[in-house]
Design a protein around this motif. Structure first.
Motif, PDB file in Angstrom:
ATOM      1  N   SER A 503     -46.099  19.596   6.961  1.00  0.00           N
ATOM      2  CA  SER A 503     -45.790  18.411   7.065  1.00  0.00           C
ATOM      3  C   SER A 503     -44.316  17.977   6.333  1.00  0.00           C
ATOM      4  O   SER A 503     -43.364  17.336   7.077  1.00  0.00           O
ATOM      5  N   ARG A 541     -44.811  15.477  14.592  1.00  0.00           N
ATOM      6  CA  ARG A 541     -45.886  14.490  14.509  1.00  0.00           C
ATOM      7  C   ARG A 541     -46.628  14.466  13.023  1.00  0.00           C
ATOM      8  O   ARG A 541     -46.327  15.362  12.181  1.00  0.00           O
ATOM      9  N   ASP A 542     -47.246  13.392  12.600  1.00  0.00           N
ATOM     10  CA  ASP A 542     -47.814  13.340  11.529  1.00  0.00           C
ATOM     11  C   ASP A 542     -49.286  13.934  12.019  1.00  0.00           C
ATOM     12  O   ASP A 542     -50.094  13.770  12.740  1.00  0.00           O
ATOM     13  N   ARG A 543     -49.471  14.765  10.963  1.00  0.00           N
ATOM     14  CA  ARG A 543     -50.660  15.639  10.860  1.00  0.00           C
ATOM     15  C   ARG A 543     -52.107  14.994  10.413  1.00  0.00           C
ATOM     16  O   ARG A 543     -53.256  15.537  10.743  1.00  0.00           O
ATOM     17  N   CYS A 544     -51.839  13.584  10.068  1.00  0.00           N
ATOM     18  CA  CYS A 544     -53.071  12.877   9.634  1.00  0.00           C
ATOM     19  C   CYS A 544     -53.352  12.150  10.685  1.00  0.00           C
ATOM     20  O   CYS A 544     -54.440  11.615  10.954  1.00  0.00           O
ATOM     21  N   LEU A 549     -44.288  11.047  12.996  1.00  0.00           N
ATOM     22  CA  LEU A 549     -44.063  10.663  11.345  1.00  0.00           C
ATOM     23  C   LEU A 549     -43.231   9.453  11.444  1.00  0.00           C
ATOM     24  O   LEU A 549     -42.444   9.086  12.135  1.00  0.00           O
ATOM     25  N   LYS A 550     -43.643   8.746  10.036  1.00  0.00           N
ATOM     26  CA  LYS A 550     -43.013   7.449  10.230  1.00  0.00           C
ATOM     27  C   LYS A 550     -41.543   7.522   9.487  1.00  0.00           C
ATOM     28  O   LYS A 550     -41.330   8.387   8.429  1.00  0.00           O
ATOM     29  N   TYR A 561     -42.547   9.444   6.074  1.00  0.00           N
ATOM     30  CA  TYR A 561     -43.544   9.621   5.168  1.00  0.00           C
ATOM     31  C   TYR A 561     -44.683   9.688   6.464  1.00  0.00           C
ATOM     32  O   TYR A 561     -44.699   9.475   7.564  1.00  0.00           O
ATOM     33  N   SER A 562     -45.878  10.074   6.029  1.00  0.00           N
ATOM     34  CA  SER A 562     -47.290  10.432   6.723  1.00  0.00           C
ATOM     35  C   SER A 562     -48.063   9.036   6.271  1.00  0.00           C
ATOM     36  O   SER A 562     -48.050   8.847   4.994  1.00  0.00           O
ATOM     37  N   ASP A 569     -51.400   3.099   7.667  1.00  0.00           N
ATOM     38  CA  ASP A 569     -49.815   2.870   7.260  1.00  0.00           C
ATOM     39  C   ASP A 569     -49.666   1.951   6.281  1.00  0.00           C
ATOM     40  O   ASP A 569     -49.786   0.814   6.613  1.00  0.00           O
ATOM     41  N   ASP A 594     -49.939   6.407   1.060  1.00  0.00           N
ATOM     42  CA  ASP A 594     -49.172   7.150   2.182  1.00  0.00           C
ATOM     43  C   ASP A 594     -48.798   8.526   1.431  1.00  0.00           C
ATOM     44  O   ASP A 594     -48.402   8.599   0.367  1.00  0.00           O
TER      45      ASP A 594
END
Lengths: 606, 127
Positions: A503, A541-544, A549-550, A561-562, A569, A594
């Motif tokens: 991440s 990509r967000d792994r969560c 990702l944001k 952030y994730s 979110d 987050d």
């Protein structure tokens, strides 16, 4: 009924005590009594033969001897010849057996209990002796050199120059393993000092002391392989290696006893003496990068960052999880060095330098960093030292093996919340009766589960799922679970570290691409999609959750952030547990906030 | 006529208890009287008698004590206990029933009675 039982407890007790005395001290005299009876030899011999073989107390034999002597004497007194009396006597062997049986029935209950207890104790002792001999008879004969497996990468490409000799010289010259890098940090926060901090001058002074070492680390980091060969015994290292890695080691006395059951023979005890040096070197390099940023020396900044990543690659040369954790830690310092320059000196690096750093960071597949071959080698090595070998990969636990397991792994007996009787003694029994092949196969099964779970991001497989699957593999075993529970790598810890690294890597790549966009277009993009394809081939990509990702902006600066493991979110709001101290949640704790990935906010302390 | 072993096993202890019901006796005395009063049917060897006595003692049916006889020689004397008397009474009933049953079957009741009549009248009746 005998006198003993007819008169109440005290009379019975007195009788028992009398019996003990009569049968414990000195000869009973039944043989003498028969000898001195005056009866003919044939009669005496008959009485002897009855009593000789009967397993009776001395007092009982004495009583029976008196009775039989009196019987023959009475018969003779009535005019019956001894020959006739002997004919009428019957079979002495039969008499002996019948008398013994009936006398045993007549003994007090306590003697019967004592006899039964004695037999039971003897049986248990015999069983214990058999078990002990069973283990004693087994010998482990280690045959595989698992240390060579672990050292394998060190020997790869031996024709190429290795980094270790370069590092070694510098470490010796600077007594590097005693270096304290805390002088590079702000005392109150522990973060790396900057030009605005009071500690800056002292940090520079410390860095100058180790300038030669820092240069050597840069030089060595450019080489492909690290090349240090690990040894089990410090004495087996070359004098130069000892000087660099164990500068204050004193060889033990010649006749010193080895520590533990196997001394230094187990690779599970192998030291990784170089890892601390890598961590310290990365600290010096990161500080030098910050200093170079302050000096406006972009080339040196990039050089230091490349060196940190090179050292991290060297740290991961061994297929051991601890080495990987060190590599992650070192690479994270590299990512922090990038963050230092981008946030502190955003105009310093050129487009080409930014692109080069982006390629450098993106070039690492952290999933492939994790290699479990070393863990497997350690366990197989332990098995070959603690089990016999039937030539087909199977064997039984040895005596030394049991001692080793309970000394090498203190937690093997019982955990803090476990019942000693069922898990400690039961665990001992399970381990003692375990099969080498079963343990090895169970461990391989577990590692297979590991590998599968590491391939999936959190949104595909939650950490809690890992734990359940992991537990089910362990608990399916019976004799093997003690080994697995105590020797298996920490799945949650490894996974959490991997997720954090991936991440953070994604966030730094995104941050570099944002800076490149800004450099080209004069401002940050309004939408993250604008980065594709010029600055990014794919959005990270967000792994969560299975989304990009944001990105948001605070005071004109990007925040990446994730949404965190809860998948919600919260707008890039970090966790606040302590006033004025922001944390990202430790994903192992399953936090609800987050996860701020850029700029980096430390993980919450557990 | 000597009894076979299995018959002796069942009848022997009862015969011994019957003799001890009236008086205490020592080993050889028991052997003598058993043989005499049973007209040779109960001829017990010492290898049988003493184990039998010890068994009866372990069951609490007889008790023993050592005392000096008339000639000064110490002997072990046996006597029936209260529990032994109760057991003997039951055995007598059993034997009476057995004799009656055998007689009803046609095994010569008079001959059986005659064999026991002057000695060990276990049926307590017409000997």
């Amino acid at each position: 009924m005998s006198d003993a039982l007819s008169g109440g407890p005290s009379r019975g007790l007195n009788r028992i005590l009398a019996l003990v005395r009569e049968n414990s001290f000195g000869p009973s005299g039944w043989q003498t009594l028969i000898e001195e009876s005056g009866l003919p030899p044939a009669v005496k011999e008959t009485i002897f033969s009855v009593l000789r073989t009967a397993r009776l107390w001395q007092s009982e034999k004495l009583s029976i001897a008196k009775e039989l002597i009196a019987h023959f004497q009475d018969g003779y007194d009535r005019g019956v010849s001894f020959d006739q009396l002997l004919r009428e006597f019957g079979d002495p062997a039969l008499a002996s057996a019948l008398i013994q049986r009936s006398k045993e029935r007549n003994r007090p209950m306590i003697s019967k209990i004592a006899r039964a207890t004695g037999i039971f104790v003897l049986l248990m002792l015999a069983l214990g002796l058999c078990v002990y001999l069973y283990f004693l008879a087994g010998t482990a004969v280690p045959q595989e050199d698992y240390l060579a497996e672990i050292n394998g990468p060190a020997r790869a490409g031996q024709e190429q120059p290795h980094a270790w000799p370069v590092y070694r010289t510098a470490w010796i010259d600077h007594d590097f393993l005693r270096a304290d890098t805390s002088g590079l940090n702000v005392q109150s926060t522990g973060e790396l000092a900057g030009p605005e901090d009071a500690e800056w001058a002292a940090a520079i002074s410390l860095a100058d002391e180790y300038a030669g070492l820092t240069e050597a680390m840069r030089e060595g980091s450019r080489l492909e392989n690290f090349g240090l060969k690990l040894e089990l015994d410090i004495a087996d290292y070359s004098p130069e290696d000892q000087a660099a890695l164990f500068p204050h080691w004193v060889p033990p006395a010649v006749d010193a006893e080895p520590v533990g059951e196997f001394g230094d023979d187990l690779i599970i005890g192998v030291l990784l003496p170089h890892v601390h040096g890598f961590q310290s070197a990365a600290d010096f390099l990161r500080f030098d990068a910050k200093r170079a940023s302050h000096d406006g020396d972009a080339e040196r900044v990039c050089d230091n960052i490349r060196a940190i990543f090179g050292i991290g690659r060297h740290a991961n040369e061994r297929p051991i999880v601890v080495s990987t954790f060190v590599a992650f830690s070192v690479h994270h310092k590299g990512l922090m060095a990038i963050e230092d320059v981008l946030t502190g000196y955003p105009d310093l690096l050129s487009e080409a330098e930014l692109e080069e750093l982006q390629s450098l960071v993106a070039g690492y597949d952290y999933r492939q960093f994790i290699k479990l071959e070393g863990e497997r080698a350690m366990v197989m090595d332990l098995l070959q030292h603690t089990y016999t070998d039937d030539g087909n990969g199977d064997g039984r636990m040895t005596n030394e093996g049991l001692s080793a397991f309970f000394s090498v792994i203190p937690a093997m007996t019982v955990g803090p919340d476990e019942d000693v009787l069922t898990n400690g003694i039961g665990g001992f029994f399970r381990l003692a009766t375990s099969s080498r092949k079963d343990v090895a196969e169970a461990y391989d099964d577990l590692l297979e589960v590991f590998e599968e779970t590491l391939d999936s991001p959190i949104y595909e497989k939650a950490l809690s799922d890992d734990l359940e699957r992991y537990r089910s593999v362990i608990e399916e075993g019976s004799a093997e679970d003690l080994v697995l529970r105590n020797l298996a790598p920490s799945m949650t810890g490894i996974r959490a570290n991997l997720e954090r690294m991936i991440s953070r890597q994604s966030a730094v790549i995104l941050a570099l691409s944002l800076e490149r966009f800004k450099l080209t277009n004069g401002q940050y993009p309004e939408s993250i999609d604008q980065l594709v394809p010029d600055q990014l081939a794919l959005l990270p990509r967000d792994r969560c959750i299975d989304e990009v990702l944001k990105l948001k902006f605070e005071s004109g600066m990007p925040v990446i952030y994730s949404v965190g493991v809860d998948g919600v979110d919260d707008g890039g709001v970090p966790h606040m547990t302590v006033p004025n101290k922001r944390y990202s949640p430790d994903i192992r704790l399953g936090g609800t906030s987050d996860w701020i990935l850029w700029p980096w906010i430390e993980m919450e302390e557990k | 006529m000597k009894l076979e072993r299995e018959m002796m096993r069942g009848a022997g202890p009862t015969a011994v208890m019957h003799l001890l019901a009236d008086d205490e006796m020592y080993g050889y005395e028991l052997v003598e009287k058993l043989a005499l009063r049973s007209k040779g049917v109960f001829e017990l060897g010492q290898s049988t008698l003493y184990p039998m006595l010890y068994n009866l003692e372990s069951k609490g049916l007889v008790s023993s004590r050592e005392k000096a006889g008339p000639n000064g020689r110490k002997r072990r004397y046996y006597r029936l206990t209260a529990k032994g008397r109760k057991k003997l009474e039951k055995d007598r009933e059993q034997w009476a029933a057995l004799v009656k049953g055998m007689g009803a079957l046609g095994l010569t009741a008079n001959r059986i009675n005659g064999a026991f009549g002057s000695g060990l009248a276990l049926d307590g009746g017409n000997g």
